[in-house]
Design a protein around this motif. Sequence first.
Motif, PDB file in Angstrom:
ATOM      1  N   PRO A 104      93.278 -22.824  42.591  1.00 33.06           N
ATOM      2  CA  PRO A 104      91.892 -22.710  43.051  1.00 33.06           C
ATOM      3  C   PRO A 104      90.948 -22.189  41.975  1.00 33.06           C
ATOM      4  O   PRO A 104      91.357 -21.462  41.062  1.00 33.06           O
ATOM      5  CB  PRO A 104      91.985 -21.702  44.207  1.00 33.06           C
ATOM      6  N   LEU A 105      89.679 -22.584  42.075  1.00 36.61           N
ATOM      7  CA  LEU A 105      88.553 -21.990  41.344  1.00 36.61           C
ATOM      8  C   LEU A 105      88.506 -22.288  39.848  1.00 36.61           C
ATOM      9  O   LEU A 105      87.545 -21.894  39.186  1.00 36.61           O
ATOM     10  CB  LEU A 105      88.539 -20.466  41.529  1.00 36.61           C
ATOM     11  N   LEU A 106      89.487 -22.988  39.309  1.00 33.28           N
ATOM     12  CA  LEU A 106      89.502 -23.236  37.871  1.00 33.28           C
ATOM     13  C   LEU A 106      88.769 -24.511  37.487  1.00 33.28           C
ATOM     14  O   LEU A 106      88.391 -24.676  36.327  1.00 33.28           O
ATOM     15  CB  LEU A 106      90.947 -23.297  37.353  1.00 33.28           C
ATOM     16  N   ALA A 107      88.556 -25.411  38.446  1.00 35.74           N
ATOM     17  CA  ALA A 107      87.867 -26.671  38.171  1.00 35.74           C
ATOM     18  C   ALA A 107      86.738 -26.842  39.183  1.00 35.74           C
ATOM     19  O   ALA A 107      86.980 -26.886  40.389  1.00 35.74           O
ATOM     20  CB  ALA A 107      88.833 -27.844  38.264  1.00 35.74           C
ATOM     21  N   LEU A 108      85.505 -26.946  38.690  1.00 39.56           N
ATOM     22  CA  LEU A 108      84.348 -27.096  39.570  1.00 39.56           C
ATOM     23  C   LEU A 108      83.818 -28.519  39.603  1.00 39.56           C
ATOM     24  O   LEU A 108      82.961 -28.843  40.428  1.00 39.56           O
ATOM     25  CB  LEU A 108      83.237 -26.136  39.151  1.00 39.56           C
ATOM     26  N   THR A 109      84.313 -29.366  38.713  1.00 33.86           N
ATOM     27  CA  THR A 109      83.917 -30.777  38.701  1.00 33.86           C
ATOM     28  C   THR A 109      85.172 -31.642  38.668  1.00 33.86           C
ATOM     29  O   THR A 109      86.262 -31.168  38.324  1.00 33.86           O
ATOM     30  CB  THR A 109      83.053 -31.122  37.474  1.00 33.86           C
ATOM     31  N   ALA A 110      85.006 -32.905  39.018  1.00 32.36           N
ATOM     32  CA  ALA A 110      86.142 -33.824  38.995  1.00 32.36           C
ATOM     33  C   ALA A 110      86.678 -33.993  37.572  1.00 32.36           C
ATOM     34  O   ALA A 110      87.889 -34.132  37.370  1.00 32.36           O
ATOM     35  CB  ALA A 110      85.742 -35.179  39.583  1.00 32.36           C
ATOM     36  N   ASP A 111      85.795 -33.994  36.586  1.00 32.99           N
ATOM     37  CA  ASP A 111      86.252 -34.125  35.199  1.00 32.99           C
ATOM     38  C   ASP A 111      87.125 -32.941  34.806  1.00 32.99           C
ATOM     39  O   ASP A 111      88.158 -33.101  34.139  1.00 32.99           O
ATOM     40  CB  ASP A 111      85.056 -34.231  34.252  1.00 32.99           C
ATOM     41  N   GLU A 112      86.720 -31.734  35.212  1.00 34.25           N
ATOM     42  CA  GLU A 112      87.521 -30.547  34.913  1.00 34.25           C
ATOM     43  C   GLU A 112      88.858 -30.593  35.650  1.00 34.25           C
ATOM     44  O   GLU A 112      89.904 -30.239  35.090  1.00 34.25           O
ATOM     45  CB  GLU A 112      86.748 -29.291  35.304  1.00 34.25           C
TER      46      GLU A 112
END
Length: 343
Positions: A104-112
């Motif tokens: 959780p919480l480490l990627a805020l966008t689909a690219d990330e």
Amino acid sequence: MKKTLSLLIASTALAAPALAEDISVVGSWSSLPLHNQYEAPFWSETLPAASGGSINVELTTHNQMSLGLGDIYPLLGQGVYDVAMTVADYAVADAPELEGLDVPLLALTADEARAMVDAARPMVADIYRDRFNSHVLAIAPYPPQVVFCNHEIAQLSDLEGLKVRASGRMTAKLLEALGAEGVNVSFAEVPGALQNGVVDCAVTGAGSGYSAGWWEVSTHLLPIPLGGWDSVVTAMNLDKWNSLSADNQALITAEIASGFETPAWDSAQNALVNDIACLTGNGDCPSGDARSMTLVDVSDADFDRAREILTSEVLPEWAERAGGDWAQRWNDSVGAVVGVTIN
């Protein structure tokens, strides 16, 4: 005469079409967009057409088969069916190291999120080979897993003391560290649980909640990705994979990347914005009628607090539970991409 017969037999053998390869496929939730827009078209149409008719697919889904969510990959490994796909978190009871895929919480966008998945893929491939006798074909996302509440909340700290259905084990650990009570409720049972007070809140993808009617039994939406992206792993029984010709292996590998995985990731980029609009009425809803849930703002303080708990408590606890060299492997791959190190 013998030479003539031999030539006739040889020419007949060359002219005979190769036997078609039959593949039995168990897809993910039949009611959700990932299956209807990407899985079903790929397995039913795209792959058979690309193979020129040399691959036949029999497709169903795990909910249509009434499979236990924790049984999907173990049964795949036993060869009950050839291909299966579902949320990786459903398998962590058998493979706790798999929790490192969808943090959780480490990627805020689909690219990330896709960068995280790509970094984790070698680890995931080893886990599925060793734990489930399977070969990983693809990893696709559900949209970010956000919080639906049938309880008035105004900020993240308001989850303290509430009963919250988590979307996976690491999310449950994070919720407990935030002071909430993590409750294990299956996706299909959540609407009744929210309505009857078994849980106060529940975590799932915003689009999944919209499709499943969670807006009918919840009032507030907290759009912080406490459940990660709920990565869906598509894998093939390893014995079946090894029985395929090299040409069919190459065909499936290429087609599933271009015809399923990439389109699913591409659509995930704008999915959260569209889904929030559908759930709250804040913006245009491309999926149907907009609803009127209350959208709760996520402050920087809320996000920073959740992220600090994740890195100081939740990830180290996972590393201890996974054991072996998984923490180091995670640090060298996913951690390097997101700038987080598990001590």
